[in-house]
Enzyme design. Structure first.
Site, mmCIF file in Angstrom:
data_model
loop_
_atom_site.group_PDB
_atom_site.id
_atom_site.type_symbol
_atom_site.label_atom_id
_atom_site.label_comp_id
_atom_site.label_asym_id
_atom_site.label_seq_id
_atom_site.Cartn_x
_atom_site.Cartn_y
_atom_site.Cartn_z
ATOM 1 N N ILE A 20 53.602 -35.460 -73.012
ATOM 2 C CA ILE A 20 54.271 -34.541 -72.895
ATOM 3 C C ILE A 20 55.917 -34.463 -73.330
ATOM 4 C CG2 ILE A 20 55.458 -32.587 -71.498
ATOM 5 C CD1 ILE A 20 52.719 -32.482 -69.965
ATOM 6 N N ASP A 64 63.174 -47.423 -65.322
ATOM 7 C CA ASP A 64 62.451 -46.967 -64.188
ATOM 8 C C ASP A 64 63.034 -46.041 -63.383
ATOM 9 O OD1 ASP A 64 60.264 -46.796 -62.102
ATOM 10 O OD2 ASP A 64 59.461 -48.414 -62.567
ATOM 11 N N SER A 128 52.812 -29.285 -60.980
ATOM 12 C CA SER A 128 51.446 -29.342 -61.109
ATOM 13 C C SER A 128 50.628 -28.250 -60.755
ATOM 14 C CB SER A 128 51.032 -30.822 -60.900
ATOM 15 O OG SER A 128 49.539 -30.678 -60.645
ATOM 16 N N SER A 129 49.730 -27.772 -61.365
ATOM 17 C CA SER A 129 48.866 -26.748 -60.713
ATOM 18 C C SER A 129 47.974 -27.274 -59.294
ATOM 19 C CB SER A 129 47.534 -26.341 -61.971
ATOM 20 O OG SER A 129 47.120 -27.508 -62.318
ATOM 21 N N TYR A 152 47.879 -37.351 -55.151
ATOM 22 C CA TYR A 152 48.873 -36.792 -56.495
ATOM 23 C C TYR A 152 49.378 -35.228 -56.057
ATOM 24 C CZ TYR A 152 49.972 -35.000 -61.118
ATOM 25 O OH TYR A 152 50.484 -34.202 -62.152
ATOM 26 N N LYS A 156 53.297 -33.873 -55.929
ATOM 27 C CA LYS A 156 53.760 -32.806 -56.664
ATOM 28 C C LYS A 156 54.352 -31.748 -55.651
ATOM 29 C CE LYS A 156 54.060 -33.611 -60.754
ATOM 30 N NZ LYS A 156 55.011 -34.149 -61.283
ATOM 31 N N VAL A 182 47.232 -29.544 -69.520
ATOM 32 C CA VAL A 182 47.845 -29.643 -70.880
ATOM 33 C C VAL A 182 47.243 -30.777 -71.752
ATOM 34 C CG1 VAL A 182 50.307 -29.977 -72.011
ATOM 35 C CG2 VAL A 182 50.109 -29.231 -69.682
ATOM 36 N N ASN A 213 31.698 -34.148 -65.767
ATOM 37 C CA ASN A 213 31.540 -34.597 -64.413
ATOM 38 C C ASN A 213 30.938 -33.259 -63.904
ATOM 39 O OD1 ASN A 213 34.434 -36.131 -64.802
ATOM 40 N ND2 ASN A 213 32.677 -37.199 -63.862
#
Length: 329
Positions: A20, A64, A128-129, A152, A156, A182, A213
Site C-alpha cells: 500500500i 524502523d 483494520s477491519s 494482530y 490495530k 486490500v 481455507n
C-alpha cells in the site's frame, strides 16, 4: 469521479516500500509532492520504490518505527503523515505476538509522539477491519465492534485508542482508515503470509491448484488499491471537523466469497491463457483467527469524506490480473 488530491506538500509515508505504501508514494509523486519514505524492509521491497530513487522529490530513510529517533528524523518539516508501517497478517501475529505488538503498538506510539512534537498538521493511519472481531453484525459499521480474534486485531484496535487519546489531549488531527482486504499492483504473492488474491493468482498462472481455507463460503469486502489511495487523500485533506478523530471503513460495500473470487480470477486469467480455466481448486482446513464474513458499510465515509469507490470487485480484479500477468510471467 475525480477528487482533490494532496499536492505540493511534504508527506511522510511510513512503510512506503510496502504494497500500500509504495502505491501511495507513486501517487503522491505524480501529484508533485515531496515524499519521505520510512521503511526497514522487513516486509517492504526495494523494487517497489526503485523507480522513485532517481526522483528529486523522493527521499528514502531506511529506519524502523520501533526507533523513536528514526521517527523524529522522518517527520522533520512534514505536514502530513500517512502511517502504513505495520506487521500485517493474522497468522503471523498468532505465531509471533510479541514482535507484532512491538511494531504495531510500540512503533505506532513512537510515530504519534514524533508527529506531535513536530507539529504535523494531519496524521492518517492504517487501521483494520480485523477490529470488528467476533461481531456478527453485517454490514460492519464503525461504532459496533466485537472482541478481537487475534493478536494482530488487538494491536490495530489499540492504535485507534491511542489515536483517540492523542487527539483528545494534544489537539492532533488524526483519522483512521479501517482497510478491508486490500489487493492490487505491488502486492507480494510469495511468502507464508501472502494475501489470498495474489497467492491464488500466482498459483493459477502456474497451473497449480489454489488452496482455499475451509469450504470457500467465507466472504470478504475485497478492496482495490485505488479506493484506498482515494481514502488517504480524502482523509488527509478534509476540512470537515466532524471527520477529525474518526475512523472510517475503507472498502467497497460489497462482498464475495472465496469460491466466487477464484471463479472470477480463473475467468479473467483465461483471457490471457485458456488452459487456466481447467485448473482445479483444493480446499484445506479453516484458518485460526479468521472472521467468517466481512462486509463494510461505507455510509460514514460517503457522508463525511465524500468517498465514492472508483472500483468494485470486477473492475479491480481485471486491473489487478492484468498487472500480475505482466509482472509474474
Amino acid at each position: 469521479m475525480p477528487y482533490t488530491k494532496i499536492s505540493h506538500t511534504k508527506v511522510l509515508v511510513t512503510g512506503g516500500a510496502g504494497f500500500i505504501g509504495s502505491n501511495l508514494c507513486d501517487d503522491l509523486l505524480q501529484n508533485k509532492n515531496q515524499v519521505i519514505c520510512l521503511d526497514n524492509f522487513s516486509t517492504g521491497k526495494k523494487e517497489n520504490i526503485e523507480k522513485f530513487l532517481r526522483d528529486k522529490n523522493f527521499k528514502l530513510i531506511t529506519g524502523d518505527i520501533r526507533n523513536l529517533d528514526d521517527c523524529r528524523k522522518a517527520v522533520e518539516g512534514v505536514e502530513i503523515v500517512l502511517q502504513q508501517a505495520a506487521l500485517g497478517s493474522v497468522p503471523r501475529s498468532l505465531n509471533d505476538p510479541i514482535t507484532t505488538n512491538e511494531v504495531n503498538v510500540g512503533g505506532f506510539l513512537n510515530m504519534l509522539v514524533a508527529a506531535r512534537d513536530a507539529k504535523v498538521k494531519r496524521f492518517v493511519y492504517a487501521a483494520s477491519s480485523s477490529t470488528y472481531g467476533d461481531s456478527t453484525v453485517l454490514p460492519k459499521t464503525e461504532d459496533v465492534i466485537g472482541k478481537p480474534l487475534s493478536p494482530y486485531a488487538v494491536t490495530k484496535y489499540v492504535n485507534e485508542l491511542y489515536a483517540h487519546v492523542f487527539g483528545l489531549n494534544y489537539g492532533m488531527q488524526l483519522i483512521g482508515l479501517r482497510y478491508f482486504n486490500v489487493y492490487g499492483r505491488n502486492q507480494d504473492p510469495d511468502g507464508a503470509y501472502a494475501a489470498a488474491i495474489p497467492k491464488f493468482t500466482k498459483s493459477l498462472i502456474e497451473y497449480k491448484s489454489p488452496l482455499i481455507n475451509g469450504n470457500g463460503t467465507n466472504s470478504r469486502d475485497f478492496t482495490y488499491i485505488d479506493n484506498v489511495i482515494q481514502m488517504n487523500h480524502l482523509a488527509a485533506l478534509t476540512q470537515n471537523t466532524e471527520a477529525i478523530g474518526q475512523v472510517f471503513n475503507t472498502a467497497v460495500g460489497e462482498r464475495a466469497d472465496l469460491n466466487q473470487l477464484v471463479s472470477l480470477l480463473k475467468q479473467y486469467l483465461s483471457n490471457y491463457d485458456s488452459k487456466i480455466a481447467d485448473v482445479e481448486i483444493t480446499h484445506g482446513p479453516e484458518r485460526a483467527g479468521d472472521i467468517p464474513h466481512s462486509l463494510a458499510s461505507i455510509e460514514k465515509a460517503e457522508r463525511l469524506l465524500r468517498y465514492i469507490p472508483s472500483h468494485n470487485l470486477e473492475q479491480g480484479l481485471k486491473e489487478a490480473v492484468d498487472w500480475y500477468w505482466k509482472n509474474l510471467k
